[in-house]
Design a protein around this motif. Sequence first.
Motif, mmCIF file in Angstrom:
data_model
loop_
_atom_site.group_PDB
_atom_site.id
_atom_site.type_symbol
_atom_site.label_atom_id
_atom_site.label_comp_id
_atom_site.label_asym_id
_atom_site.label_seq_id
_atom_site.Cartn_x
_atom_site.Cartn_y
_atom_site.Cartn_z
ATOM 1 N N GLU A 97 0.695 -1.274 -0.128
ATOM 2 C CA GLU A 97 0.131 0.061 -0.178
ATOM 3 C C GLU A 97 0.776 1.227 -0.125
ATOM 4 O O GLU A 97 0.541 2.251 -0.663
ATOM 5 N N THR A 98 1.802 1.306 0.834
ATOM 6 C CA THR A 98 2.814 2.402 0.755
ATOM 7 C C THR A 98 3.453 2.701 -0.500
ATOM 8 O O THR A 98 3.531 3.983 -0.956
ATOM 9 N N ALA A 99 3.761 1.503 -1.318
ATOM 10 C CA ALA A 99 4.550 1.816 -2.333
ATOM 11 C C ALA A 99 3.622 2.040 -3.577
ATOM 12 O O ALA A 99 4.211 2.795 -4.442
ATOM 13 N N ASN A 100 2.597 1.595 -3.411
ATOM 14 C CA ASN A 100 1.428 1.617 -4.559
ATOM 15 C C ASN A 100 0.590 2.744 -4.489
ATOM 16 O O ASN A 100 -0.279 3.125 -5.483
ATOM 17 N N ILE A 101 0.129 3.281 -3.632
ATOM 18 C CA ILE A 101 -0.890 4.390 -3.093
ATOM 19 C C ILE A 101 -0.096 5.658 -2.843
ATOM 20 O O ILE A 101 0.936 5.489 -1.945
ATOM 21 N N GLY A 102 -0.134 6.556 -3.473
ATOM 22 C CA GLY A 102 0.324 7.962 -3.319
ATOM 23 C C GLY A 102 1.686 7.985 -3.972
ATOM 24 O O GLY A 102 1.966 7.352 -4.886
ATOM 25 N N ASN A 103 2.738 8.794 -3.505
ATOM 26 C CA ASN A 103 3.939 8.901 -4.107
ATOM 27 C C ASN A 103 4.957 9.086 -3.162
ATOM 28 O O ASN A 103 5.136 9.804 -2.005
ATOM 29 N N PRO A 104 5.715 7.807 -3.011
ATOM 30 C CA PRO A 104 6.652 7.509 -1.973
ATOM 31 C C PRO A 104 7.758 8.318 -2.154
ATOM 32 O O PRO A 104 8.734 8.269 -1.152
ATOM 33 N N ARG A 105 8.047 8.862 -3.154
ATOM 34 C CA ARG A 105 9.319 9.714 -3.258
ATOM 35 C C ARG A 105 10.429 9.103 -3.121
ATOM 36 O O ARG A 105 11.025 7.956 -3.278
ATOM 37 N N ASP A 106 11.213 9.584 -1.992
ATOM 38 C CA ASP A 106 12.425 9.089 -1.726
ATOM 39 C C ASP A 106 12.408 8.389 -0.293
ATOM 40 O O ASP A 106 13.455 8.198 0.278
ATOM 41 N N ILE A 107 11.190 8.165 0.069
ATOM 42 C CA ILE A 107 11.103 7.332 1.556
ATOM 43 C C ILE A 107 11.728 5.818 1.280
ATOM 44 O O ILE A 107 11.857 5.296 0.469
ATOM 45 N N LYS A 108 12.614 5.779 2.302
ATOM 46 C CA LYS A 108 13.174 4.482 2.411
ATOM 47 C C LYS A 108 12.426 3.515 3.221
ATOM 48 O O LYS A 108 11.406 3.875 4.004
ATOM 49 N N LEU A 109 12.896 2.498 2.963
ATOM 50 C CA LEU A 109 11.938 1.102 3.643
ATOM 51 C C LEU A 109 11.921 1.271 5.100
ATOM 52 O O LEU A 109 10.889 0.940 5.720
ATOM 53 N N GLU A 110 13.023 1.885 5.709
ATOM 54 C CA GLU A 110 13.101 1.970 7.136
ATOM 55 C C GLU A 110 12.071 2.888 7.542
ATOM 56 O O GLU A 110 11.432 2.698 8.641
ATOM 57 N N GLN A 111 11.778 3.848 6.991
ATOM 58 C CA GLN A 111 10.747 4.891 7.289
ATOM 59 C C GLN A 111 9.331 4.194 7.139
ATOM 60 O O GLN A 111 8.419 4.541 7.910
ATOM 61 N N ALA A 112 9.185 3.682 6.039
ATOM 62 C CA ALA A 112 8.025 3.013 5.566
ATOM 63 C C ALA A 112 7.515 1.856 6.847
ATOM 64 O O ALA A 112 6.384 1.807 7.292
ATOM 65 N N VAL A 113 8.629 1.163 7.178
ATOM 66 C CA VAL A 113 8.313 0.039 8.390
ATOM 67 C C VAL A 113 7.938 0.910 9.618
ATOM 68 O O VAL A 113 6.983 0.549 10.162
ATOM 69 N N LYS A 114 8.478 1.950 10.005
ATOM 70 C CA LYS A 114 8.175 2.604 11.105
ATOM 71 C C LYS A 114 6.627 2.924 10.851
ATOM 72 O O LYS A 114 6.027 3.305 11.956
ATOM 73 N N ILE A 115 6.217 3.794 9.689
ATOM 74 C CA ILE A 115 4.999 4.211 9.717
ATOM 75 C C ILE A 115 3.998 3.143 9.807
ATOM 76 O O ILE A 115 3.019 3.043 10.393
ATOM 77 N N CYS A 116 4.269 1.976 9.311
ATOM 78 C CA CYS A 116 3.413 0.678 9.210
ATOM 79 C C CYS A 116 3.078 0.161 10.764
ATOM 80 O O CYS A 116 2.140 -0.012 11.220
ATOM 81 N N VAL A 117 4.362 0.368 11.533
ATOM 82 C CA VAL A 117 4.245 -0.049 12.947
ATOM 83 C C VAL A 117 3.320 1.134 13.646
ATOM 84 O O VAL A 117 2.582 0.652 14.463
ATOM 85 N N ALA A 118 3.568 2.375 13.270
ATOM 86 C CA ALA A 118 2.554 3.333 14.018
ATOM 87 C C ALA A 118 1.315 3.351 13.571
ATOM 88 O O ALA A 118 0.583 3.405 14.656
ATOM 89 N N VAL A 119 1.037 3.134 12.307
ATOM 90 C CA VAL A 119 -0.430 3.006 12.254
ATOM 91 C C VAL A 119 -1.076 1.808 12.664
ATOM 92 O O VAL A 119 -2.043 1.955 13.169
ATOM 93 N N HIS A 120 -0.354 0.444 12.917
ATOM 94 C CA HIS A 120 -0.839 -0.663 13.588
ATOM 95 C C HIS A 120 -0.891 -0.134 15.153
ATOM 96 O O HIS A 120 -2.245 -0.300 15.933
#
Length: 75
Positions: A47-70
Amino acid sequence: MTLDDPVARWPRTPTPDKIAFATRMAKAFASVSPELDRNYFVRCLEETANIGNPRDIKLEQAVKICVAVHQKATE
């Protein structure tokens, strides 16, 4: 895949590599919540990669976002 890879690379990554990365993240966050399993991380990163525009976000940041959302959803 590593935490330093850009999220934009995720859609082009072979499925076995995605599963291996998500499995590592699930093991790393198992103490936070058992619901943060491999399937959760695969779905959230898709979802993070395919929805919106991930730009230069690294997987580390995306994982942190996933944990925070949960964590927010389970409060």
